[in-house]
Design an enzyme around this catalytic site. Structure first.
Site, short mmCIF file in Angstrom:
data_model
loop_
_atom_site.label_atom_id
_atom_site.label_comp_id
_atom_site.label_asym_id
_atom_site.label_seq_id
_atom_site.Cartn_x
_atom_site.Cartn_y
_atom_site.Cartn_z
CG HIS A 114 -1.95 -1.08 1.17
ND1 HIS A 114 -2.35 -1.80 2.29
CD2 HIS A 114 -2.66 -1.59 0.13
CE1 HIS A 114 -3.27 -2.68 1.94
NE2 HIS A 114 -3.47 -2.59 0.63
CD GLU A 127 -0.85 0.30 4.79
OE1 GLU A 127 -0.23 -0.78 4.90
OE2 GLU A 127 -2.10 0.37 4.72
CG HIS A 187 0.70 -4.16 5.02
ND1 HIS A 187 -0.19 -3.78 4.05
CD2 HIS A 187 1.21 -5.35 4.60
CE1 HIS A 187 -0.23 -4.68 3.09
NE2 HIS A 187 0.62 -5.65 3.40
CD GLU A 224 -1.04 -3.91 9.28
OE1 GLU A 224 -0.71 -2.72 9.13
OE2 GLU A 224 -1.82 -4.51 8.50
#
Length: 450
Positions: free
Chosen positions: A87, A90, A195, A285
Protein backbone atom coordinates in the site's frame (compact mmCIF):
# COMPACT_ATOMS: atom_id res chain seq x y z
CA UNK A 1 30.63 15.77 -24.31
CA UNK A 2 31.24 18.15 -21.40
CA UNK A 3 27.63 17.75 -20.21
CA UNK A 4 27.89 13.96 -20.39
CA UNK A 5 31.08 14.07 -18.27
CA UNK A 6 29.41 16.30 -15.67
CA UNK A 7 26.36 14.02 -15.45
CA UNK A 8 28.61 10.98 -15.11
CA UNK A 9 30.51 12.62 -12.26
CA UNK A 10 27.27 13.55 -10.51
CA UNK A 11 26.06 9.94 -10.83
CA UNK A 12 29.35 8.60 -9.43
CA UNK A 13 29.11 11.12 -6.60
CA UNK A 14 25.61 9.98 -5.69
CA UNK A 15 26.72 6.34 -5.76
CA UNK A 16 29.66 7.14 -3.45
CA UNK A 17 27.47 9.08 -1.01
CA UNK A 18 25.23 6.04 -0.52
CA UNK A 19 28.24 3.96 0.53
CA UNK A 20 28.87 6.35 3.43
CA UNK A 21 25.47 5.61 4.93
CA UNK A 22 21.74 5.55 4.39
CA UNK A 23 19.99 8.47 6.04
CA UNK A 24 16.76 8.24 8.01
CA UNK A 25 14.45 9.92 5.55
CA UNK A 26 11.83 8.93 3.02
CA UNK A 27 13.31 8.03 -0.35
CA UNK A 28 11.48 8.31 -3.64
CA UNK A 29 11.60 5.67 -6.37
CA UNK A 30 14.59 7.15 -8.17
CA UNK A 31 16.59 7.46 -4.95
CA UNK A 32 15.83 3.83 -4.09
CA UNK A 33 16.93 2.73 -7.56
CA UNK A 34 20.23 4.61 -7.24
CA UNK A 35 20.79 3.25 -3.74
CA UNK A 36 20.15 -0.37 -4.74
CA UNK A 37 22.41 0.01 -7.78
CA UNK A 38 25.11 1.37 -5.48
CA UNK A 39 24.78 -1.57 -3.08
CA UNK A 40 24.84 -4.07 -5.93
CA UNK A 41 27.95 -2.44 -7.39
CA UNK A 42 29.88 -2.11 -4.12
CA UNK A 43 28.95 -5.50 -2.65
CA UNK A 44 28.83 -7.51 -5.84
CA UNK A 45 30.29 -10.70 -4.35
CA UNK A 46 27.18 -11.42 -2.28
CA UNK A 47 24.40 -9.24 -3.73
CA UNK A 48 22.48 -9.08 -6.99
CA UNK A 49 19.90 -6.55 -8.20
CA UNK A 50 17.04 -7.53 -10.50
CA UNK A 51 13.56 -6.37 -11.44
CA UNK A 52 10.49 -8.60 -11.29
CA UNK A 53 8.45 -6.30 -13.55
CA UNK A 54 7.03 -2.79 -13.78
CA UNK A 55 4.26 -0.81 -12.15
CA UNK A 56 1.32 0.66 -14.07
CA UNK A 57 3.36 3.83 -14.65
CA UNK A 58 6.43 1.90 -15.73
CA UNK A 59 8.51 2.04 -12.54
CA UNK A 60 10.73 -0.99 -12.00
CA UNK A 61 9.91 -3.34 -9.11
CA UNK A 62 13.47 -3.72 -7.87
CA UNK A 63 14.59 -6.66 -5.73
CA UNK A 64 17.99 -6.90 -4.06
CA UNK A 65 19.08 -10.43 -3.23
CA UNK A 66 21.79 -11.25 -0.70
CA UNK A 67 23.45 -14.62 -0.40
CA UNK A 68 26.61 -16.65 -0.79
CA UNK A 69 25.31 -17.48 -4.27
CA UNK A 70 23.28 -14.36 -5.14
CA UNK A 71 22.91 -15.02 -8.87
CA UNK A 72 21.07 -18.35 -8.73
CA UNK A 73 19.33 -20.88 -6.55
CA UNK A 74 21.49 -23.60 -5.03
CA UNK A 75 20.11 -26.94 -3.85
CA UNK A 76 19.71 -26.97 -0.07
CA UNK A 77 19.80 -23.18 0.38
CA UNK A 78 16.30 -21.87 1.23
CA UNK A 79 14.86 -18.76 -0.43
CA UNK A 80 13.42 -15.96 1.74
CA UNK A 81 11.70 -12.69 0.85
CA UNK A 82 10.52 -9.42 2.38
CA UNK A 83 7.99 -7.24 0.52
CA UNK A 84 7.36 -3.63 1.48
CA UNK A 85 5.04 -0.76 0.54
CA UNK A 86 2.25 -2.87 -0.99
CA UNK A 87 0.00 0.00 0.00
CA UNK A 88 1.74 3.11 -1.25
CA UNK A 89 0.85 5.28 1.74
CA UNK A 90 2.15 2.74 4.28
CA UNK A 91 5.77 3.80 4.15
CA UNK A 92 7.60 2.67 7.28
CA UNK A 93 8.21 -0.86 5.97
CA UNK A 94 9.69 0.57 2.77
CA UNK A 95 12.36 2.41 4.75
CA UNK A 96 12.91 -0.45 7.21
CA UNK A 97 13.81 -2.74 4.32
CA UNK A 98 16.30 -0.22 2.95
CA UNK A 99 17.92 0.02 6.38
CA UNK A 100 17.89 -3.77 6.66
CA UNK A 101 19.84 -3.97 3.40
CA UNK A 102 22.25 -1.32 4.69
CA UNK A 103 22.74 -3.23 7.94
CA UNK A 104 23.26 -6.59 6.26
CA UNK A 105 25.84 -5.48 3.71
CA UNK A 106 27.84 -3.50 6.27
CA UNK A 107 27.90 -6.31 8.82
CA UNK A 108 28.53 -9.27 6.53
CA UNK A 109 31.83 -10.81 7.60
CA UNK A 110 31.87 -8.79 10.83
CA UNK A 111 28.72 -9.91 12.67
CA UNK A 112 28.28 -13.67 13.11
CA UNK A 113 24.47 -13.67 12.88
CA UNK A 114 24.41 -11.57 9.71
CA UNK A 115 27.19 -13.63 8.15
CA UNK A 116 25.47 -16.95 8.90
CA UNK A 117 22.14 -15.64 7.64
CA UNK A 118 23.60 -14.59 4.30
CA UNK A 119 25.75 -17.71 3.90
CA UNK A 120 22.95 -20.15 4.77
CA UNK A 121 20.01 -18.64 2.85
CA UNK A 122 19.18 -16.48 -0.17
CA UNK A 123 17.45 -13.28 0.95
CA UNK A 124 15.29 -11.30 -1.49
CA UNK A 125 14.17 -7.76 -0.55
CA UNK A 126 11.51 -5.85 -2.52
CA UNK A 127 11.35 -2.42 -0.80
CA UNK A 128 8.33 -1.23 -2.78
CA UNK A 129 5.64 -3.30 -4.49
CA UNK A 130 3.62 -0.16 -5.18
CA UNK A 131 5.98 2.67 -6.18
CA UNK A 132 3.22 4.54 -8.05
CA UNK A 133 1.13 4.63 -4.89
CA UNK A 134 4.04 5.98 -2.87
CA UNK A 135 4.63 8.78 -5.35
CA UNK A 136 0.91 9.72 -5.11
CA UNK A 137 0.82 9.75 -1.31
CA UNK A 138 1.59 12.78 0.82
CA UNK A 139 3.07 13.07 4.32
CA UNK A 140 2.07 13.13 7.03
CA UNK A 141 -0.99 10.90 6.86
CA UNK A 142 -1.89 8.54 9.67
CA UNK A 143 -5.13 7.06 8.39
CA UNK A 144 -5.80 7.00 4.67
CA UNK A 145 -4.65 8.68 1.45
CA UNK A 146 -5.05 8.15 -2.26
CA UNK A 147 -1.60 6.58 -2.33
CA UNK A 148 -2.92 3.35 -0.82
CA UNK A 149 -3.91 1.98 -4.24
CA UNK A 150 -1.91 1.51 -7.41
CA UNK A 151 -2.24 3.85 -10.38
CA UNK A 152 -5.34 1.99 -11.60
CA UNK A 153 -6.97 2.67 -8.21
CA UNK A 154 -6.79 -1.00 -7.19
CA UNK A 155 -5.94 -2.32 -3.74
CA UNK A 156 -3.15 -4.78 -4.47
CA UNK A 157 -3.87 -6.73 -1.29
CA UNK A 158 -7.35 -7.55 -2.60
CA UNK A 159 -6.12 -8.51 -6.07
CA UNK A 160 -4.73 -12.06 -5.68
CA UNK A 161 -6.61 -15.30 -6.41
CA UNK A 162 -8.48 -16.54 -3.34
CA UNK A 163 -9.12 -20.21 -2.67
CA UNK A 164 -12.18 -19.44 -0.54
CA UNK A 165 -13.80 -17.09 -3.03
CA UNK A 166 -14.32 -16.54 -6.74
CA UNK A 167 -14.83 -12.81 -6.22
CA UNK A 168 -12.08 -10.53 -7.45
CA UNK A 169 -11.58 -6.85 -6.62
CA UNK A 170 -10.84 -6.09 -10.28
CA UNK A 171 -8.71 -7.32 -13.16
CA UNK A 172 -5.27 -8.51 -12.18
CA UNK A 173 -2.78 -5.67 -11.96
CA UNK A 174 0.78 -5.67 -13.35
CA UNK A 175 2.24 -5.43 -9.85
CA UNK A 176 0.17 -8.43 -8.72
CA UNK A 177 1.10 -10.47 -11.77
CA UNK A 178 4.79 -9.63 -11.28
CA UNK A 179 4.72 -10.92 -7.70
CA UNK A 180 2.78 -14.06 -8.67
CA UNK A 181 5.32 -14.86 -11.41
CA UNK A 182 8.12 -14.17 -8.95
CA UNK A 183 6.64 -16.60 -6.42
CA UNK A 184 6.34 -19.29 -9.09
CA UNK A 185 9.88 -18.72 -10.38
CA UNK A 186 11.63 -19.15 -7.02
CA UNK A 187 11.22 -21.85 -4.36
CA UNK A 188 10.40 -19.37 -1.60
CA UNK A 189 10.10 -20.98 1.82
CA UNK A 190 9.32 -18.03 4.10
CA UNK A 191 8.17 -14.44 3.58
CA UNK A 192 6.68 -11.39 5.24
CA UNK A 193 4.98 -8.32 3.82
CA UNK A 194 5.25 -5.01 5.66
CA UNK A 195 2.33 -2.63 6.24
CA UNK A 196 1.27 0.20 8.56
CA UNK A 197 -1.79 1.42 10.42
CA UNK A 198 -1.35 -0.52 13.67
CA UNK A 199 1.34 -2.67 15.33
CA UNK A 200 0.76 -6.43 15.06
CA UNK A 201 1.88 -9.61 13.27
CA UNK A 202 -1.02 -11.20 11.35
CA UNK A 203 -1.03 -14.73 9.95
CA UNK A 204 -3.21 -16.91 7.60
CA UNK A 205 -5.89 -17.50 6.82
CA UNK A 206 -7.25 -14.06 5.97
CA UNK A 207 -10.43 -15.55 4.55
CA UNK A 208 -12.88 -18.40 5.22
CA UNK A 209 -16.15 -19.73 3.91
CA UNK A 210 -17.28 -21.32 7.14
CA UNK A 211 -15.71 -24.70 6.44
CA UNK A 212 -13.73 -26.93 8.77
CA UNK A 213 -10.92 -24.38 8.87
CA UNK A 214 -13.12 -22.00 10.92
CA UNK A 215 -12.74 -22.70 14.66
CA UNK A 216 -14.06 -20.24 17.26
CA UNK A 217 -13.72 -17.32 14.89
CA UNK A 218 -10.20 -18.27 13.78
CA UNK A 219 -9.58 -19.44 10.23
CA UNK A 220 -6.93 -22.04 10.99
CA UNK A 221 -4.51 -23.34 8.40
CA UNK A 222 -3.08 -26.88 8.69
CA UNK A 223 0.14 -25.22 9.88
CA UNK A 224 -1.52 -23.01 12.52
CA UNK A 225 1.14 -23.88 15.13
CA UNK A 226 3.95 -22.82 12.81
CA UNK A 227 2.24 -19.53 11.94
CA UNK A 228 1.66 -18.67 15.60
CA UNK A 229 5.35 -19.35 16.24
CA UNK A 230 6.42 -17.18 13.29
CA UNK A 231 4.19 -14.29 14.36
CA UNK A 232 5.43 -14.50 17.96
CA UNK A 233 9.03 -14.66 16.77
CA UNK A 234 8.56 -11.23 15.25
CA UNK A 235 6.40 -9.72 18.00
CA UNK A 236 8.68 -10.80 20.86
CA UNK A 237 11.86 -9.67 19.12
CA UNK A 238 10.21 -6.30 18.42
CA UNK A 239 10.70 -3.89 21.31
CA UNK A 240 6.97 -3.25 21.90
CA UNK A 241 4.77 -5.29 19.50
CA UNK A 242 4.38 -8.18 21.95
CA UNK A 243 2.68 -5.92 24.50
CA UNK A 244 -0.37 -6.03 22.23
CA UNK A 245 -1.64 -2.52 22.84
CA UNK A 246 -0.08 0.18 20.70
CA UNK A 247 -2.67 2.14 18.78
CA UNK A 248 -5.60 3.37 20.82
CA UNK A 249 -8.30 0.83 21.62
CA UNK A 250 -6.94 -2.03 19.46
CA UNK A 251 -5.59 -4.87 21.59
CA UNK A 252 -3.78 -7.97 20.26
CA UNK A 253 -2.65 -10.57 22.84
CA UNK A 254 1.08 -11.27 22.35
CA UNK A 255 1.02 -8.72 19.51
CA UNK A 256 -0.31 -11.28 17.00
CA UNK A 257 -3.63 -12.05 15.31
CA UNK A 258 -5.21 -14.48 12.91
CA UNK A 259 -6.06 -12.48 9.80
CA UNK A 260 -9.66 -13.63 9.51
CA UNK A 261 -10.31 -13.16 13.22
CA UNK A 262 -9.23 -9.53 12.82
CA UNK A 263 -11.33 -8.92 9.68
CA UNK A 264 -12.18 -10.75 6.46
CA UNK A 265 -9.85 -10.12 3.53
CA UNK A 266 -10.58 -11.51 0.06
CA UNK A 267 -7.69 -11.77 -2.41
CA UNK A 268 -4.84 -11.25 0.05
CA UNK A 269 -1.20 -11.89 -0.74
CA UNK A 270 -0.26 -13.91 2.35
CA UNK A 271 -2.92 -16.56 1.71
CA UNK A 272 -1.84 -16.77 -1.94
CA UNK A 273 1.79 -17.34 -0.90
CA UNK A 274 0.88 -20.09 1.52
CA UNK A 275 -1.74 -21.94 -0.50
CA UNK A 276 -0.32 -21.73 -4.03
CA UNK A 277 3.32 -20.76 -3.51
CA UNK A 278 4.29 -23.27 -0.76
CA UNK A 279 5.68 -20.19 1.00
CA UNK A 280 4.73 -19.33 4.58
CA UNK A 281 3.98 -15.59 4.75
CA UNK A 282 2.78 -13.31 7.52
CA UNK A 283 1.78 -9.64 7.47
CA UNK A 284 3.67 -7.18 9.68
CA UNK A 285 1.97 -3.93 10.72
CA UNK A 286 4.76 -1.67 11.92
CA UNK A 287 3.29 1.72 12.83
CA UNK A 288 0.08 3.27 14.15
CA UNK A 289 0.53 6.11 11.68
CA UNK A 290 0.76 4.97 8.06
CA UNK A 291 2.96 7.88 6.91
CA UNK A 292 4.61 9.28 10.05
CA UNK A 293 7.12 12.14 10.19
CA UNK A 294 10.59 11.20 8.96
CA UNK A 295 12.17 12.05 12.32
CA UNK A 296 10.56 8.90 13.75
CA UNK A 297 12.28 6.51 11.33
CA UNK A 298 15.39 6.00 13.47
CA UNK A 299 13.18 4.86 16.36
CA UNK A 300 11.25 2.51 14.07
CA UNK A 301 14.53 0.95 12.98
CA UNK A 302 15.59 0.33 16.58
CA UNK A 303 12.18 -1.24 17.29
CA UNK A 304 12.30 -3.59 14.28
CA UNK A 305 15.95 -4.46 13.62
CA UNK A 306 16.24 -7.52 15.88
CA UNK A 307 12.80 -8.77 14.81
CA UNK A 308 13.61 -8.53 11.10
CA UNK A 309 16.77 -10.59 11.66
CA UNK A 310 15.14 -13.17 13.95
CA UNK A 311 12.28 -13.71 11.52
CA UNK A 312 14.64 -14.37 8.60
CA UNK A 313 16.40 -17.03 10.65
CA UNK A 314 13.13 -19.00 10.86
CA UNK A 315 13.61 -20.02 7.22
CA UNK A 316 15.59 -22.91 8.75
CA UNK A 317 12.64 -24.43 10.64
CA UNK A 318 11.76 -28.03 9.92
CA UNK A 319 13.20 -30.28 7.24
CA UNK A 320 14.58 -29.99 3.72
CA UNK A 321 15.97 -32.37 1.13
CA UNK A 322 15.39 -33.99 -2.22
CA UNK A 323 13.32 -36.80 -3.65
CA UNK A 324 15.66 -38.95 -5.75
CA UNK A 325 15.64 -42.13 -7.78
CA UNK A 326 18.05 -45.00 -7.15
CA UNK A 327 20.64 -43.41 -9.43
CA UNK A 328 20.55 -40.11 -7.55
CA UNK A 329 18.51 -38.26 -10.16
CA UNK A 330 16.07 -35.67 -8.75
CA UNK A 331 12.34 -36.35 -9.15
CA UNK A 332 10.36 -33.14 -9.81
CA UNK A 333 6.68 -32.77 -8.83
CA UNK A 334 6.81 -35.53 -6.24
CA UNK A 335 4.16 -34.94 -3.56
CA UNK A 336 5.62 -34.56 -0.06
CA UNK A 337 2.90 -34.66 2.60
CA UNK A 338 3.03 -34.44 6.38
CA UNK A 339 0.40 -36.65 7.99
CA UNK A 340 -2.20 -34.63 9.84
CA UNK A 341 -1.53 -31.48 7.78
CA UNK A 342 -3.92 -31.54 4.87
CA UNK A 343 -2.80 -28.56 2.83
CA UNK A 344 -5.28 -27.29 0.26
CA UNK A 345 -2.56 -27.47 -2.39
CA UNK A 346 -0.26 -30.44 -1.88
CA UNK A 347 3.41 -29.60 -1.45
CA UNK A 348 5.51 -30.76 -4.39
CA UNK A 349 9.20 -30.91 -5.19
CA UNK A 350 10.67 -28.29 -7.53
CA UNK A 351 12.61 -28.96 -10.72
CA UNK A 352 15.63 -29.99 -8.61
CA UNK A 353 13.55 -32.56 -6.73
CA UNK A 354 13.78 -30.33 -3.65
CA UNK A 355 11.26 -29.89 -0.87
CA UNK A 356 11.27 -27.56 2.15
CA UNK A 357 8.81 -28.01 5.01
CA UNK A 358 8.61 -25.57 7.91
CA UNK A 359 7.81 -27.50 11.10
CA UNK A 360 8.34 -26.92 14.80
CA UNK A 361 10.62 -29.39 16.62
CA UNK A 362 8.88 -32.73 17.09
CA UNK A 363 8.12 -36.08 15.46
CA UNK A 364 6.33 -36.16 12.10
CA UNK A 365 5.38 -38.81 9.56
CA UNK A 366 5.95 -38.01 5.89
CA UNK A 367 4.31 -39.66 2.89
CA UNK A 368 6.02 -39.14 -0.48
CA UNK A 369 4.14 -40.01 -3.66
CA UNK A 370 5.62 -40.43 -7.15
CA UNK A 371 3.53 -41.56 -10.14
CA UNK A 372 3.83 -45.30 -10.72
CA UNK A 373 5.67 -45.99 -7.46
CA UNK A 374 4.59 -47.27 -4.09
CA UNK A 375 4.23 -44.29 -1.72
CA UNK A 376 7.11 -43.96 0.72
CA UNK A 377 6.42 -43.35 4.41
CA UNK A 378 9.04 -42.15 6.88
CA UNK A 379 8.89 -40.83 10.45
CA UNK A 380 11.40 -38.08 11.23
CA UNK A 381 12.47 -36.35 14.44
CA UNK A 382 12.79 -32.63 13.69
CA UNK A 383 15.30 -30.59 15.74
CA UNK A 384 15.41 -26.81 16.24
CA UNK A 385 16.89 -25.82 12.88
CA UNK A 386 17.11 -22.01 13.30
CA UNK A 387 19.53 -22.42 16.21
CA UNK A 388 22.08 -24.00 13.84
CA UNK A 389 21.02 -22.07 10.70
CA UNK A 390 20.00 -25.27 8.95
CA UNK A 391 16.85 -27.34 8.79
CA UNK A 392 17.19 -31.10 9.14
CA UNK A 393 18.38 -32.54 5.83
CA UNK A 394 16.68 -35.74 4.70
CA UNK A 395 16.52 -37.21 1.18
CA UNK A 396 13.77 -39.63 0.12
CA UNK A 397 15.34 -42.18 -2.24
CA UNK A 398 13.15 -44.52 -4.29
CA UNK A 399 15.12 -47.73 -4.62
CA UNK A 400 13.58 -48.95 -7.88
CA UNK A 401 13.26 -47.17 -11.21
CA UNK A 402 10.57 -49.61 -12.32
CA UNK A 403 6.89 -48.91 -11.64
CA UNK A 404 5.63 -51.02 -8.75
CA UNK A 405 2.03 -49.87 -8.44
CA UNK A 406 -0.72 -47.89 -10.09
CA UNK A 407 -0.39 -45.00 -7.64
CA UNK A 408 -0.31 -41.54 -9.14
CA UNK A 409 0.54 -38.13 -7.75
CA UNK A 410 -2.34 -35.85 -6.83
CA UNK A 411 -3.71 -33.42 -9.37
CA UNK A 412 -1.73 -30.20 -9.66
CA UNK A 413 -3.22 -27.35 -7.68
CA UNK A 414 -3.53 -24.21 -9.80
CA UNK A 415 -5.32 -20.92 -9.41
CA UNK A 416 -7.54 -21.89 -12.33
CA UNK A 417 -8.93 -25.10 -10.86
CA UNK A 418 -8.85 -24.10 -7.22
CA UNK A 419 -10.91 -20.94 -7.28
CA UNK A 420 -14.00 -23.06 -7.83
CA UNK A 421 -12.84 -26.53 -6.74
CA UNK A 422 -11.09 -26.49 -3.38
CA UNK A 423 -11.04 -28.15 0.00
CA UNK A 424 -13.84 -25.85 1.18
CA UNK A 425 -16.87 -24.95 -0.91
CA UNK A 426 -17.01 -21.45 -2.41
CA UNK A 427 -18.89 -18.61 -0.79
CA UNK A 428 -22.26 -17.80 -2.26
CA UNK A 429 -22.49 -14.74 -4.51
CA UNK A 430 -24.63 -12.65 -2.12
CA UNK A 431 -21.99 -13.09 0.56
CA UNK A 432 -19.34 -11.76 -1.85
CA UNK A 433 -21.27 -8.56 -2.34
CA UNK A 434 -21.78 -8.05 1.38
CA UNK A 435 -18.13 -8.72 2.24
CA UNK A 436 -16.80 -6.51 -0.54
CA UNK A 437 -19.15 -3.71 0.41
CA UNK A 438 -18.06 -3.96 4.04
CA UNK A 439 -14.39 -4.03 3.04
CA UNK A 440 -14.87 -0.92 0.95
CA UNK A 441 -16.67 0.89 3.74
CA UNK A 442 -14.00 -0.01 6.27
CA UNK A 443 -11.23 1.08 3.88
CA UNK A 444 -12.84 4.47 3.38
CA UNK A 445 -13.13 4.92 7.14
CA UNK A 446 -9.38 4.29 7.45
CA UNK A 447 -9.69 1.09 9.49
CA UNK A 448 -8.35 -1.38 6.93
CA UNK A 449 -4.62 -1.93 7.42
CA UNK A 450 -3.36 -5.01 5.63
Amino acid sequence: MFLRTVLHCLWIGSMTSWVRGLDFNFHDSKQIEVYLQSVSKNYSTFTNLYSIGKSVQGRELWVLVLGKYPMEHKVGIPEFKYVGNMHGDEVVGREMLLHLIDYLVKNYGADSTVTRLIDSSRLHVLPSMNPDGFEASAPPDCVFSKGRYNRNNVDLNRNFPDTFSTAASSSMQPETQAVMSWIQSESFVLSANLHGGTVVASYPYDNSNGGSELVNGVSRSPDHDVFVHLAKTYSYNHTTMHTGSQCGSLTFPDGITNGYQWYTLIGGMQDYNYIWGQCFEITLELSCCKYPPADQLADFWQQNRAALLAYMQQVHLGVKGQVLDVDGNPIPSAVVEVQGRNNICLYKTNKHGEYYRLLLPGTYTFVVTVPGREPMKRTLQIPNGPASFSALKYDFVFQSNSPTSDSVAAESCTTANHSSNNAAASLQAPHFAILLALAGAVAMSGLVHS
